[in-house]
Design an enzyme around this catalytic site. Structure first.
Site, mmCIF file in Angstrom:
data_model
loop_
_atom_site.group_PDB
_atom_site.id
_atom_site.type_symbol
_atom_site.label_atom_id
_atom_site.label_comp_id
_atom_site.label_asym_id
_atom_site.label_seq_id
_atom_site.Cartn_x
_atom_site.Cartn_y
_atom_site.Cartn_z
ATOM 1 N N HIS A 145 -1.295 -71.047 -83.875
ATOM 2 C CA HIS A 145 -2.363 -70.029 -83.253
ATOM 3 C C HIS A 145 -2.484 -68.956 -84.510
ATOM 4 C CE1 HIS A 145 -3.366 -70.622 -79.173
ATOM 5 N NE2 HIS A 145 -2.185 -70.936 -78.863
ATOM 6 N N ASN A 203 -11.361 -59.371 -81.210
ATOM 7 C CA ASN A 203 -10.940 -58.657 -82.304
ATOM 8 C C ASN A 203 -10.327 -57.387 -82.263
ATOM 9 O OD1 ASN A 203 -13.302 -57.407 -82.813
ATOM 10 N ND2 ASN A 203 -14.005 -58.735 -84.415
ATOM 11 N N GLU A 224 6.348 -63.888 -73.892
ATOM 12 C CA GLU A 224 5.086 -64.387 -73.216
ATOM 13 C C GLU A 224 5.128 -65.507 -72.348
ATOM 14 O OE1 GLU A 224 1.782 -65.419 -75.977
ATOM 15 O OE2 GLU A 224 0.403 -65.156 -74.442
ATOM 16 N N HIS A 225 5.518 -66.559 -73.244
ATOM 17 C CA HIS A 225 6.073 -67.908 -72.674
ATOM 18 C C HIS A 225 7.477 -68.221 -72.941
ATOM 19 C CE1 HIS A 225 1.913 -68.500 -74.455
ATOM 20 N NE2 HIS A 225 1.729 -68.916 -73.445
ATOM 21 N N ASP A 240 -1.235 -73.903 -70.871
ATOM 22 C CA ASP A 240 -2.661 -73.397 -71.488
ATOM 23 C C ASP A 240 -3.760 -73.941 -70.893
ATOM 24 O OD1 ASP A 240 -1.057 -72.066 -73.209
ATOM 25 O OD2 ASP A 240 -1.224 -73.242 -74.863
ATOM 26 N N GLU A 276 4.930 -26.089 -49.107
ATOM 27 C CA GLU A 276 4.477 -26.403 -50.379
ATOM 28 C C GLU A 276 3.591 -25.109 -50.842
ATOM 29 O OE1 GLU A 276 3.226 -30.369 -50.784
ATOM 30 O OE2 GLU A 276 5.444 -31.017 -50.955
ATOM 31 N N HIS A 320 -4.135 -26.427 -45.758
ATOM 32 C CA HIS A 320 -3.399 -27.809 -45.249
ATOM 33 C C HIS A 320 -3.067 -27.476 -43.920
ATOM 34 C CE1 HIS A 320 -3.958 -29.209 -49.314
ATOM 35 N NE2 HIS A 320 -3.642 -30.473 -49.063
ATOM 36 N N GLN A 340 2.943 -73.032 -80.687
ATOM 37 C CA GLN A 340 2.540 -71.425 -80.796
ATOM 38 C C GLN A 340 2.190 -70.949 -82.115
ATOM 39 O OE1 GLN A 340 2.249 -69.036 -78.714
ATOM 40 N NE2 GLN A 340 2.033 -70.902 -77.408
#
Lengths: 422, 422
Positions: B254, B206, B319-320, B353, B407, B412, B251
């Site tokens: 849901h 949630n 999504e699908h 699913d 640079e 280095h 869907q």
């Protein structure tokens, strides 16, 4: 440099930079102004923060060509050779879409698709590194991204550094805009009259850039927020103190908050490196930065056994790890967490920063426990593909409907059963 | 169901749920209490939010076995067969470490390593889906993660749903704790006396769970924050209206905020589906939810051409996606953005699913433009490996030092040159 005995549960993790409330509010204000006023907001912020009055946001191809021509041909050749090495290594990471089929006629698979468009942020001023342009742009290009946009803040005269433009040309950037800060991130995420929005924003930046990336995340994708640079060196008595010290200092010169750690089974090496660091420090152009970094975040740990030393490396999960032991490849299997692993005397860390081919954008601050170097797959994504056959459907429909009903999802069960009529 | 003519630039994107200031403050307070007081904070919040007084946080193996035995053997067999299909598909995603070598003796590569430990959040109440346990746990197990921890809130009697425990046993979870909400996320991220911390937290929850995951991100990795479920169906005149309608409703049941969209080149199909949706809606146990979802977020678009219809799908990045056309595989190459693509009449979305094998954890809210379904690589990470040879070093040292000096990084350059003495 301070020498300590290695104890268990070593961690160099520092709290993540979340900015002050004031900085967060400023970033939210800038983003909202760009969403409302578009280009005119970009011009306004560029005037305010960069002191530049621009006639055009986009860099012209003439400006790019002039910058590229101003680099010496030897240096241009080095950049091109580095680019070619990076391209070659990243090409090996490319994935194909794949499928699996079975006797019932069902096809399952993953379709691999490059992102449509990517934005690369390049910092201004001293942190305008051509190597960073190569490392961020080439993997996206290799992945097949069609549109690569670079943004970087101009100087007061409205100019960009020649090295950065030359690298952008070599790497194959499609569009370059003179805009930096949170306003550049907002333009990439939401678009303006001149700049079309992108799907993902990568590249390092200051705290305002980092906060802006966090803010737009979800509307677009972002790369990891980078922390200060880190190196851990794992060494036995065969390592050469002056080389170990030089490598530690190559991290330390980046930033007062950079961390450089040696973990060794040899007390003699520990003493030698400590002395060498002091000696080499005094001769460095960036001595003040490097000295501060070594003092606050530099440590030498002496371990009882190589096993304990390796476990300490896994606890740290360093961004860069050098292994300078008699037979470094023997230890590779035990190393679980490190961004990049440099094996042996000739794999000094700058070899990877610039030239060898693997990416220098690496997970910092212990995130190598769960993150990877920037790579081609960061610019591709996958779609599952399901083509169920009539036969497979007939064999399994009742099972699928039963599972849906176990979860109380009746419409799912009926969607399946709607096909069973004939 | 409302029918409209397709126009350009379709988007179903909704603003991301960021919660109220009150919710964010509550989550920060809960996390901080768990970091300070450990288990005792977990017991306290579980008493307050779930109304349960627990003697033990960890679920015993006896409880797990009893739950597993309480499921009918037919249902257990269905869950096991689904688990086997999921395992088989995800095993095909496994990557090997790889290397490349050259004539100079240099070795470059990527070492692939599973994460050490992963936490899976499973919501309580009606959203306690056994299929979700399989889809989150099996890819982690397949990747080689050694320690998989599940957390889920108990009911008032301190019990967990039998289906969830049975699925956890089948999927191979190592530890299960009766704790939910932000307190569970905090325990997974930072650890308590009973629960050791993990490296990554996945699974739906949630708004409090989502906010807590955002809060701990960086200290641990998280998966995407999921939005409401979505389906888009691309259909021509060969599709059967009752089947298309049933899939749209699967869907819609849901969530009131779920979205179900049909894009079709056939005005006749559009009419038929609209009528069928109304007819089937009235007979659904979850009619109020599905009706509200269809009213607010359900649409049928009639497109002039299949090209325009496909482009609309890419704009939505659903999504699908179901493709119910005469020859669906012909369209696959044009589909760039979708979480999962279901081809043909027998690939009704519930097939994916529950059963076919690909993951049902998919990018929502247009993030399929840049994200992938949950997969094995979400539970592995890579380390670059660089073993430069003496010969390669000798050939390239001057170039690397020159790049570093371009640079302004002198230390280095000196790290490289420190090896040139001999």
């Amino acid at each position: 440099m301070k020498i300590e005995r290695l104890t268990k549960g070593l961690s160099l993790k520092r709290s993540v930079e979340n900015g002050t409330q004031e900085q967060r509010d400023a970033v939210i204000g800038i983003i909202s102004s760009v969403r409302k006023k578009g280009d005119s907001a970009l011009h306004e912020w560029t005037r305010k923060f960069d002191g530049a009055e621009l006639s055009e946001l986009q860099v012209s191809s003439l400006e790019i060509d002039e910058a590229a021509d101003s680099i010496s041909s030897e240096m241009a050749d080095v950049i091109k050779e580095a680019a070619e090495n990076i391209r070659s290594f990243h090409t090996k990471q490319l994935r194909n879409s794949w499928m699996t089929t079975d006797g019932t006629g069902t096809l399952l698979g993953q379709k691999v698709t490059p992102l449509d468009s990517v934005g690369v942020y390049v910092p201004g001023g001293k942190a305008a590194y051509p190597s960073s342009v190569l490392m961020n742009v080439i993997p996206a290009r290799t992945a097949g991204v069609k549109r690569i946009v670079m943004v970087t803040p101009p100087d007061r005269d409205g100019k960009l550094p020649a090295g950065v433009l030359a690298a952008a040309k070599i790497a194959g950037v499609d569009e370059i805009y003179k805009v930096g800060g949170a306003q550049a991130v907002a333009a990439l995420a939401y678009g303006t009259e001149t700049i079309s929005p992108v799907d993902k924003i990568v590249g390092p930046g200051n705290i305002y850039v980092a906060l802006a990336k966090r803010e737009v995340f979800g509307d677009v994708d972002i790369d990891m927020i980078a922390g200060p640079s880190e190196i851990a060196i794992l060494a036995d008595e065969t390592a050469i103190a002056s080389e170990v010290a030089a490598d530690l200092l190559s991290q330390a010169e980046h930033d007062e908050r950079a961390s450089s750690v040696l973990i060794t089974t040899s007390a003699e090496l520990a003493e030698g490196v400590s002395k060498e660091v002091e000696k080499q420090l005094s001769a460095l152009p960036k001595e003040p930065i490097a000295r501060s970094s070594i003092k606050d975040f530099g440590r030498i740990y002496v371990a009882e056994t190589m096993e304990a030393a390796v476990e300490a490396v896994n606890d740290i999960a360093p961004e860069h790890l050098e292994v300078m032991t008699e037979n470094p490849i023997e230890l590779l299997g035990q190393i679980r967490h490190a961004g990049a692993i440099f094996l042996g005397r000739y794999s000094s860390e700058p070899v990877g920063d610039y030239f060898a081919g693997p990416n220098h954008v690496l997970p910092t601050n212990g995130t190598a426990r769960f993150s990877s170097p920037l790579n081609v797959e960061d610019f591709q994504k996958k779609s599952s593909v399901i083509m169920y056959s009539k036969q497979a459907f007939g064999q399994n429909a009742a099972k699928i409907a039963a599972f849906a009903r176990l979860e109380g999802l009746e419409a799912h069960a009926r969607a399946i059963e709607s096909r069973l009529g004939e």
